[in-house]
Structure formats: structure tokens, C-alpha cells
Design a protein around this motif. Structure first.
Motif: not given
Length: 424
Positions: A12-39
Motif C-alpha cells: 500500500r505504501q508503495s502504491l501511494k508513492r507511485r500514485y503521488r509520483k504520477e500526480r506530480r508528473f501530471r502536475a508538471y505536465g499541466i504546468m509546462a503546458i500552462a507556461i507555454a500557453l501563457g507565453a
């Protein structure tokens, strides 16, 4: 039981860490797209904010008295008299009458409100209508560039207003009486370059771009497709073929200015071809575009399933028939998409064309492939480097037109891919 619970907790702890990494990765992707669209939004806002006024012209409408004595002109059909005639004086007198309180002592200040090319417009009108001599005609002319800047940018600190207080007062009064008006700038789309920003247009650059792109298309597309077909379907797998493939991939990453140097050395210095003509520009852009078309065409050919080839060969088709009748039609949508993207890239190039002389000041609209011409990116480069601030809005407006062409070409490529592609 305790061991099982501990193992389940570890999972369970391993899955939680994996899900947190996936959420962070999605957040980084959305942030990158937002920065590109803003520019991108900031870029478009800046260009449109500076360039939309380039699609507006400022004109003045006056009742011009075409007095032969005032112009020293007796016969408008006599070319010698036309050359010696004074076409400025009727304009100055007409504007003095339109300005309340203006006198002959204000002639110099009044004349500074009139576009230098207005006298040419009056001359051409009188040559086309000789019967106007001795009459009064209501005519519309472009205002001086300083008036145009004041009308469109009064209060904007980015623009230097060169009119004095008296001239500003006159312009404000004429604006209130609709003697001076603003309207759509048809001159921008109907003329070539000019030293006067109010007369500068992009028609010459658009025609030059179209001629250059036509030469690029008719050379790069058939050569690129033929090269891709040979490398993918007929070329033997050996070191020489590998050498060619590696160099094609490397050429796609070469800076565009290198192709300009090559065009200067080969087409101009070696073959003696003229500078600043669409043919040479098209040849240089062909060299730059070929790697992109070859790579995209090879990818399109590879996407055709082997079963198509096997079925064609199974009914007795030759290798050439398999390629021309079966593989090529199925790969053509991908080839066209890659070619359009390559052409869009070539349309926006400036550096290679500067080296072959397409940076020249071209007033006339080119009539053929061997006439001196410029292209839209180079025209933007020339206007952006001009010390005259009024050219800034012209450069931004030209960028908007160029972006419209590029977006249209990329949209066409996307539409063709969605419309014509087949999923296997």
C-alpha cells in the motif's frame, strides 16, 4: 498473519508513492503546458496590440481647386508641363481653407500635415482626367506619417509625436469635422515597400513569398518523395546507404543559415545566378526543406502494412507496380502532411534568404521568377530594424499576416491527416 499484514502495508505504501509520483508528473505536465500557453498568449497580445493599427490608415478629404495658373499647367496631357507643374500648392491652399484661422503665414506647418505622395496622387488623377483642369474636385489623400501616428497613438509613450501644439490642435479640429478620418488600410495590401510608412505595403512581399514557395514546392516535393521511395523500397542495405541516411538526418538539424551560405557559394558565385530573385530563394529553401520531406515521406511509407505489399506481389505485381499502385497512394496523405509542414517552415525562414540578397529594398511587385523580390519574413526584418517608429506597427501587422499563413498551412496539414489517414 503479522507478516502478511506488514507485506500488504508495504504494498500500500508503495502504491501511494507511485500514485503521488504520477500526480506530480501530471502536475508538471499541466504546468509546462500552462507556461507555454501563457507565453504564447503574451506573444500574440504584444503582436496584435502593436500591429492592429497597421491595418488602419488616416486620410484627409478636401475640395481641391485645380487652377492651371496656380500649378503652372495649361495642358495635362503634355508630359513636359506635367513634370514642371506644381501639384503641392493646390493641396496646401485646400487644407488652409479647411483649417479655421490658418493663414498664408502657416504654409510650412500646414504642408507638414500632407503626405509627400499626395502630389503624386493629384498628378496621376489629373493625367487620367484632363477635363478636371479649372474645376474644383473633392479628393481624398493619405495624411503625413506624423499625423497618422498622432491620430492612432496619441497618449502612447512608445511613440514619439512630432507634431507641435498648433498642428495637434488643427488635427483635432479636422477630426471633429470628419475632414480627417481613419479607415481600413487597403494600401497595406495593395502596394510594395516604401520609404514612407503610410505608403508601405506587403503585396510585393506576399507575391515574392508565393513565387519562392512555388519554386520550392515543385522541386522539393517530387525529389523528396522519389528519394524516400528509393531509400525505403529499392536501395540495398549497405554502408553507402547507411551513410546517406545518416547525412539526411543530420541535414535536418543543420542551421538554416548554412543553406544560405551554400546557395551564395553555388548558385550565385559559381553559376552566376542573379541575387534577390525568387528562383534562387526557392532553390535555397529546397535544399533546406528536402531532409524534412524525405524523413516524413519515409515514415509514411513505413506505416503501410507489409501485408499490402505481400498481397500485391501475390497476384503477380512487379516491384514498381507494388510501389506505384499500392504503397504510394496509401502513403501519400502522410507525405503531403510532412511536405506542408516543411513548406510552412520554409515560409518563415529569413537567415538563408538574407545571404542571397533578398534583403534589398524592393518597391515594385515582382512579375516573374527572375524579377527582384523580397519575402514576408525579410520584409518584417527590414521594417523592424527601421529607425522610423511608424514602421513598428507595419512590422507587427506583417507578422500577423505571416502567422495567419503559417497557422493556415499547419491547420491544412492537420485536416489532411485526419481526413485522409487510414488506421490499420
Amino acid at each position: 498473519m503479522t507478516d502478511q499484514r506488514s507485506q500488504a502495508e508495504i504494498v500500500r505504501q508503495s502504491l501511494k508513492r507511485r500514485y503521488r509520483k504520477e500526480r506530480r508528473f501530471r502536475a508538471y505536465g499541466i504546468m509546462a503546458i500552462a507556461i507555454a500557453l501563457g507565453a504564447l498568449l503574451i506573444l500574440f497580445t504584444d503582436i496584435i496590440g502593436k500591429g492592429y493599427t497597421g491595418f488602419v490608415k488616416t486620410t484627409i478629404t478636401m475640395d481641391v481647386q485645380l487652377d492651371g495658373e496656380m500649378m503652372y499647367l495649361d495642358d495635362p496631357t503634355d508630359e513636359r508641363q506635367i513634370k514642371m507643374a506644381d501639384f503641392v500648392e493646390p493641396l496646401v491652399q485646400a487644407l488652409i481653407k479647411e483649417i479655421p484661422g490658418a493663414t498664408e503665414d502657416d504654409r510650412k506647418q500646414v504642408r507638414e500635415l500632407i503626405n509627400p505622395y499626395a502630389s503624386v496622387t493629384l498628378r496621376d488623377a489629373l493625367k487620367a482626367n484632363p477635363e478636371w483642369l479649372g474645376t474644383t474636385q473633392t479628393m481624398t489623400f493619405l495624411t503625413h506619417t506624423d499625423v497618422d501616428v498622432y491620430v492612432k497613438h496619441a497618449g502612447d509613450d512608445a511613440y514619439s509625436i512630432k507634431l507641435n501644439d498648433q498642428q495637434k490642435t488643427w488635427v483635432d479640429e479636422l477630426l471633429e469635422r470628419d475632414v480627417i478620418e481613419t479607415s481600413f488600410n487597403d494600401v497595406f495590401f495593395s502596394g510594395g515597400d516604401s520609404r514612407d510608412p503610410s505608403k508601405a505595403g506587403i503585396l510585393g512581399a506576399i507575391v515574392g513569398s508565393l513565387l519562392t514557395m512555388f519554386v520550392t514546392l515543385i522541386l522539393s516535393f517530387p525529389i523528396g518523395v522519389a528519394a524516400a521511395i528509393y531509400l525505403e523500397e529499392f536501395a540495398p542495405q549497405n554502408k553507402f546507404t547507411d551513410f546517406i541516411e545518416v547525412n539526411i538526418n543530420n541535414l535536418a538539424a543543420v542551421p538554416s543559415i548554412i543553406f544560405g551560405l551554400l546557395g551564395l557559394a553555388v548558385f550565385i558565385n559559381l553559376f552566376g545566378m542573379p541575387r534577390s530573385v525568387p528562383v534562387v530563394g526557392g532553390l535555397v529553401l529546397t535544399l533546406m526543406t528536402l531532409p524534412t520531406i524525405i524523413i516524413s515521406s519515409r515514415a509514411a511509407i513505413k506505416s503501410v502494412p507489409p501485408s499490402i505489399r505481400e498481397a500485391a506481389e501475390g497476384i503477380g505485381a512487379s516491384k514498381m507496380q507494388v510501389v506505384l499502385h499500392h504503397v504510394l497512394p496509401l502513403a501519400m496523405p502522410g507525405m503531403l502532411t510532412g511536405s506542408i509542414i516543411g513548406m510552412a517552415q520554409a515560409l518563415g525562414e529569413t537567415a538563408p534568404l538574407l545571404l542571397i540578397g533578398m534583403v534589398a529594398f524592393i518597391v515594385d511587385v515582382p512579375d516573374g521568377f527572375f524579377d527582384s523580390a523580397t519575402v514576408l519574413p525579410v520584409q518584417v526584418f527590414l521594417w523592424a530594424g527601421s529607425p522610423e517608429l511608424a514602421f513598428i506597427e507595419r512590422a507587427s501587422a506583417a507578422i500577423m499576416v505571416l502567422l495567419a499563413f503559417l497557422i493556415s498551412m499547419n491547420a491544412l496539414a492537420i485536416w489532411m491527416r485526419k481526413r485522409l489517414e487510414r488506421r490499420w
